[in-house]
Design an enzyme around this catalytic site. Structure first.
Site, mmCIF file in Angstrom:
data_model
loop_
_atom_site.group_PDB
_atom_site.id
_atom_site.type_symbol
_atom_site.label_atom_id
_atom_site.label_comp_id
_atom_site.label_asym_id
_atom_site.label_seq_id
_atom_site.Cartn_x
_atom_site.Cartn_y
_atom_site.Cartn_z
ATOM 1 N N ARG A 275 0.841 -1.206 0.000
ATOM 2 C CA ARG A 275 0.000 0.000 0.000
ATOM 3 C C ARG A 275 0.877 1.257 0.000
ATOM 4 O O ARG A 275 0.577 2.239 -0.701
ATOM 5 C CB ARG A 275 -0.949 -0.016 1.204
ATOM 6 N N ASP A 313 -16.193 -2.434 -4.751
ATOM 7 C CA ASP A 313 -16.324 -3.650 -3.970
ATOM 8 C C ASP A 313 -17.799 -4.047 -3.912
ATOM 9 O O ASP A 313 -18.686 -3.185 -4.010
ATOM 10 C CB ASP A 313 -15.781 -3.460 -2.553
ATOM 11 N N SER A 314 -18.031 -5.341 -3.740
ATOM 12 C CA SER A 314 -19.414 -5.832 -3.697
ATOM 13 C C SER A 314 -19.992 -5.824 -2.286
ATOM 14 O O SER A 314 -21.197 -6.045 -2.102
ATOM 15 C CB SER A 314 -19.481 -7.263 -4.259
ATOM 16 N N ALA A 343 -17.144 -6.514 -9.632
ATOM 17 C CA ALA A 343 -15.908 -6.085 -10.299
ATOM 18 C C ALA A 343 -15.958 -6.358 -11.789
ATOM 19 O O ALA A 343 -15.604 -5.493 -12.608
ATOM 20 C CB ALA A 343 -14.705 -6.781 -9.672
ATOM 21 N N ASP A 363 -7.074 -6.740 -6.469
ATOM 22 C CA ASP A 363 -6.749 -7.596 -5.315
ATOM 23 C C ASP A 363 -7.982 -8.424 -4.951
ATOM 24 O O ASP A 363 -8.665 -8.155 -3.958
ATOM 25 C CB ASP A 363 -6.304 -6.728 -4.137
ATOM 26 N N CYS A 403 -4.062 -13.971 -3.251
ATOM 27 C CA CYS A 403 -3.919 -14.424 -1.862
ATOM 28 C C CYS A 403 -4.182 -15.918 -1.766
ATOM 29 O O CYS A 403 -4.422 -16.445 -0.683
ATOM 30 C CB CYS A 403 -4.845 -13.640 -0.940
#
Length: 459
Positions: A275, A313-314, A343, A363, A403
């Site tokens: 970040r 974002d959802s 997205a 991400d 991730c």
């Protein structure tokens, strides 16, 4: 700083006597304790000699040719690598076992699991036990040593600091405690458990973490789905909630409201350095943060001087936090905003309107939680990245993340990104691999994008 009470000190009222007894075991006068002390003065003592003092210790013998990967540091002994188990009665889940090569010579010790595909989690190798036998075959001592070492390492990195009090204290395999994550948020420690052994030693872990300087609250976050594969069904267990559901933290001088009920531990502390890196790239740029959660990358981009930042974002609850974070940091809402939406749908809409950004961050959540879904997940990663590449302006930058440990360990991530570039008709001009936080985690890629037909012959 990790402060541990000396053996024989007063037991806090809140600590069960049996747990305290485990932590103080090194002060006992048992035959095993005496053998360990004696071994400390002789480098010739190894695990075989120490194991002789413990009746009923089983030995997990590996197949020929399957030893080197574990000597090289992989802690997860999968069942397919095991030839046989020596010991009667056979070990039970949670038991300490020796791990040996095909000739039955010990290479280390670990914790056994009769249900999991990973039948042993290696905790210490033979060479380490010879150098320092004080923790050999003793999980309580090993936990104390490893957690203390993790604290010292973070202190050497300047954590916590005046402008950062949110960070990862224990990073699973990275701190050689496979299956254990501890994130620190101000005075709250969130402990994420994804291994049966972590649940077995839960109280010991909580006691040790509570001794870390500045920690006043502990939150336990078990990963129910993963633990089910480890043979534990904790679905009906009530989680011990802390007195608060949110906590205010600071990372790189930016204030965040973290939900302790949120995804993973509540905040992706392992992305801290990435970040910060994004903030250095953002000045005067148009930035798009896809799957932004509570706005980590977006806020850093805005603080870094971006002209305009949009986060997608959802999750409505995540975006509520993101919008509160705008206020907490006194940012101009005209330059940073968050949008609730899918997205894929957002990026397809942007492509149809020829909307482009200088810097795009992708991400997504863990799409490959296990190896058996790797192929389908790689297709999803490829599709998402192909769309993201099409909303990056020529010469712009894409930071894409995974991730999913299964994706990383397979070596497929970079190949998937290359496939996405081909699908999108793009070329990558230079690629920089980063990592989540520090130590052993999943990679991120920053790559400069160009239209393929503009740069034929360059790869």
């Amino acid at each position: 700083m990790l402060r541990l009470r000396a053996c024989g000190g007063t037991v806090p009222a809140s600590v069960p006597a049996v747990v305290w007894a485990r932590l103080a075991r090194r002060a006992s006068s048992t035959a095993y304790g005496a053998a360990t002390v004696a071994a400390a003065s002789s480098a010739s003592f190894g695990l075989e000699e120490l194991a002789a003092e413990r009746k009923g210790l089983a030995k997990v013998v590996l197949k020929k040719g399957k030893t080197q990967i574990f000597r090289d540091g992989s802690p997860m002994v999968y069942s397919g690598a095991v030839d046989r188990i020596i010991g009667r009665p056979p070990p039970k889940s949670g038991d300490v076992v020796l791990v040996a090569d095909g000739t039955e010579k010990s290479i280390g010790w670990g914790l056994y699991n009769s249900v999991s595909v990973f039948c042993v989690r290696l905790m210490q190798l033979e060479e380490e036990a010879r150098r320092d036998p004080t923790c050999a075959l003793n999980m309580e001592r090993l936990l104390e040593a490893r957690i203390s070492s993790a604290v010292d390492l973070r202190r050497s990195l300047g954590l916590p600091s005046a402008n950062t009090n949110a960070y990862r204290l224990i990073n699973s395999e990275g701190d050689r405690l496979s299956g254990l994550i501890v994130d620190i948020f101000a005075d709250v420690a969130v402990i994420a458990s994804s291994a049966a052994w972590v649940e077995k030693y839960r109280e010991e872990i909580q006691i040790l973490v509570s001794k870390v300087n500045g920690i006043n609250h502990i939150r336990w976050r078990p990963s129910a789905d993963i633990l089910k594969e480890e043979g534990l069904d904790i679905s009906e267990q009530m989680e011990h909630a802390s007195s608060c559901s949110t906590v205010k933290v600071m990372e790189n001088g930016i204030v965040y409201l973290v939900s302790l009920e949120g995804q993973k531990t509540g905040f992706y502390a392992d992305q801290r350095e990435n970040r910060h890196f994004i903030s250095l790239l953002s000045k005067d740029q148009r930035v798009l943060d896809i799957c932004c959660y509570s706005g980590g990358f977006a806020l850093h981009a805005a603080k870094g001087g971006a002209d305009n930042v949009i986060g997608i974002d959802s999750s409505g609850s995540a975006l509520d936090l993101a919008n509160e974070n705008i206020i907490l940091n006194e940012l101009n809402p005209g330059r940073i905003s968050f949008v609730k939406g899918d997205a894929t749908a957002f990026m397809k809409g942007a492509i149809s309107k020829n909307e482009l950004w200088d810097l795009v961050i992708l991400d997504p959540p863990k799409l490959a939680p296990r190896k058996k879904v790797l192929q389908s997940a790689s297709g999803m990663y490829r599709s998402l990245n192909a769309l993201a590449m099409q909303v990056v302006k020529p010469g712009g930058l894409l930071m894409t993340c995974s991730c999913s440990g299964a994706m990383t360990q397979s070596g497929m991530f970079l190949k998937t990104i290359q496939g996405a570039a081909s699908m999108a008709g793009k070329k990558t001009l230079g690629t920089l691999c980063l990592h989540d936080g520090y130590f052993y985690q999943d990679p991120q890629v920053v790559t400069r994008m160009e239209d393929a037909n503009h740069i034929d012959g360059i790869s």
